[in-house]
Design a protein around this motif. Structure first.
Motif, PDB file in Angstrom:
ATOM      1  N   ALA A   9       0.829  -1.206   0.000  1.00  0.00           N
ATOM      2  CA  ALA A   9       0.000   0.000   0.000  1.00  0.00           C
ATOM      3  C   ALA A   9       0.864   1.256   0.000  1.00  0.00           C
ATOM      4  O   ALA A   9       0.577   2.226  -0.720  1.00  0.00           O
ATOM      5  CB  ALA A   9      -0.926  -0.002   1.216  1.00  0.00           C
ATOM      6  N   PHE A  10       1.938   1.246   0.779  1.00  0.00           N
ATOM      7  CA  PHE A  10       2.828   2.400   0.807  1.00  0.00           C
ATOM      8  C   PHE A  10       3.524   2.582  -0.539  1.00  0.00           C
ATOM      9  O   PHE A  10       3.660   3.712  -1.029  1.00  0.00           O
ATOM     10  CB  PHE A  10       3.853   2.255   1.930  1.00  0.00           C
ATOM     11  N   ALA A  11       3.948   1.488  -1.158  1.00  0.00           N
ATOM     12  CA  ALA A  11       4.575   1.577  -2.476  1.00  0.00           C
ATOM     13  C   ALA A  11       3.572   2.087  -3.507  1.00  0.00           C
ATOM     14  O   ALA A  11       3.931   2.879  -4.387  1.00  0.00           O
ATOM     15  CB  ALA A  11       5.131   0.224  -2.890  1.00  0.00           C
ATOM     16  N   PHE A  12       2.320   1.668  -3.410  1.00  0.00           N
ATOM     17  CA  PHE A  12       1.285   2.140  -4.325  1.00  0.00           C
ATOM     18  C   PHE A  12       1.053   3.643  -4.147  1.00  0.00           C
ATOM     19  O   PHE A  12       0.904   4.377  -5.130  1.00  0.00           O
ATOM     20  CB  PHE A  12      -0.014   1.360  -4.100  1.00  0.00           C
ATOM     21  N   ILE A  13       1.046   4.109  -2.897  1.00  0.00           N
ATOM     22  CA  ILE A  13       0.872   5.539  -2.635  1.00  0.00           C
ATOM     23  C   ILE A  13       2.046   6.328  -3.205  1.00  0.00           C
ATOM     24  O   ILE A  13       1.858   7.377  -3.823  1.00  0.00           O
ATOM     25  CB  ILE A  13       0.701   5.781  -1.120  1.00  0.00           C
ATOM     26  N   ILE A  16       1.609   6.527  -6.965  1.00  0.00           N
ATOM     27  CA  ILE A  16       0.584   7.507  -7.339  1.00  0.00           C
ATOM     28  C   ILE A  16       1.127   8.926  -7.206  1.00  0.00           C
ATOM     29  O   ILE A  16       0.890   9.781  -8.067  1.00  0.00           O
ATOM     30  CB  ILE A  16      -0.687   7.308  -6.489  1.00  0.00           C
ATOM     31  N   ILE A  17       1.895   9.200  -6.139  1.00  0.00           N
ATOM     32  CA  ILE A  17       2.488  10.524  -5.957  1.00  0.00           C
ATOM     33  C   ILE A  17       3.468  10.828  -7.088  1.00  0.00           C
ATOM     34  O   ILE A  17       3.487  11.936  -7.634  1.00  0.00           O
ATOM     35  CB  ILE A  17       3.169  10.626  -4.584  1.00  0.00           C
ATOM     36  N   GLY A  18       4.267   9.847  -7.468  1.00  0.00           N
ATOM     37  CA  GLY A  18       5.210  10.038  -8.561  1.00  0.00           C
ATOM     38  C   GLY A  18       4.517  10.297  -9.888  1.00  0.00           C
ATOM     39  O   GLY A  18       4.928  11.171 -10.658  1.00  0.00           O
ATOM     40  N   ALA A  23       2.622  14.074 -14.112  1.00  0.00           N
ATOM     41  CA  ALA A  23       1.505  14.501 -14.945  1.00  0.00           C
ATOM     42  C   ALA A  23       1.184  15.984 -14.791  1.00  0.00           C
ATOM     43  O   ALA A  23       0.718  16.611 -15.746  1.00  0.00           O
ATOM     44  CB  ALA A  23       0.266  13.681 -14.616  1.00  0.00           C
ATOM     45  N   THR A  24       1.428  16.556 -13.621  1.00  0.00           N
ATOM     46  CA  THR A  24       0.952  17.917 -13.382  1.00  0.00           C
ATOM     47  C   THR A  24       2.043  18.969 -13.320  1.00  0.00           C
ATOM     48  O   THR A  24       1.758  20.140 -13.528  1.00  0.00           O
ATOM     49  CB  THR A  24       0.154  17.986 -12.066  1.00  0.00           C
ATOM     50  N   GLU A  36      12.319  10.024  -9.423  1.00  0.00           N
ATOM     51  CA  GLU A  36      12.988   9.396  -8.281  1.00  0.00           C
ATOM     52  C   GLU A  36      11.979   8.746  -7.333  1.00  0.00           C
ATOM     53  O   GLU A  36      12.239   7.669  -6.788  1.00  0.00           O
ATOM     54  CB  GLU A  36      13.821  10.428  -7.521  1.00  0.00           C
ATOM     55  N   ILE A  37      10.833   9.370  -7.149  1.00  0.00           N
ATOM     56  CA  ILE A  37       9.791   8.774  -6.307  1.00  0.00           C
ATOM     57  C   ILE A  37       9.287   7.477  -6.936  1.00  0.00           C
ATOM     58  O   ILE A  37       9.055   6.481  -6.231  1.00  0.00           O
ATOM     59  CB  ILE A  37       8.647   9.779  -6.073  1.00  0.00           C
ATOM     60  N   LEU A  38       9.119   7.463  -8.246  1.00  0.00           N
ATOM     61  CA  LEU A  38       8.695   6.232  -8.929  1.00  0.00           C
ATOM     62  C   LEU A  38       9.731   5.117  -8.768  1.00  0.00           C
ATOM     63  O   LEU A  38       9.374   3.949  -8.545  1.00  0.00           O
ATOM     64  CB  LEU A  38       8.462   6.512 -10.416  1.00  0.00           C
TER      65      LEU A  38
END
Length: 104
Positions: A9-13, A16-18, A23-24, A36-38
């Motif tokens: 779940a933490f890796a998924f979060i 998503i943040i990456g 994207a934005t 780097e987050i990805l």
């Protein structure tokens, strides 16, 4: 010891943040941070899944692959930041949309 679902779940979060950052954001430094987050999310996934494959056994191969991945990601981000500094000195902006217009 935490269950596998918490790590996933933490890796998924993180993933998503990456993706949100890629994207934005239009600033090149923020894009590098999103990448780097990805990479960190993928490394966390790899370590978590290798640790829970067999109860009581942690695969050292996964740890060594992740350490090499961290080293390569550090080198790639250093080169990317050097290119960003050069682009800022040359063009005076870090906005990706403005730099695309300079393509000519």
């Amino acid at each position: 010891m935490l269950r596998l679902e918490y790590y996933l779940a933490f890796a998924f979060i993180l993933y998503i943040i990456g993706l949100y950052c890629l994207a934005t954001k239009r600033n090149m430094i923020r894009l590098v941070l999103g990448i780097e987050i990805l990479i960190n999310a993928a490394n966390l996934n790899f370590i978590a899944l290798s640790s829970y494959r067999t109860p009581g056994f942690v695969d050292p191969l996964a740890h060594s692959i992740v350490m090499i991945s961290i080293a390569i990601a550090g080198c790639v981000s250093a080169v990317a930041l050097a290119l960003i500094v050069y682009a800022y000195k040359h063009y005076g902006t870090l906005d990706v949309k403005k730099l695309r217009r300079l393509r000519g």
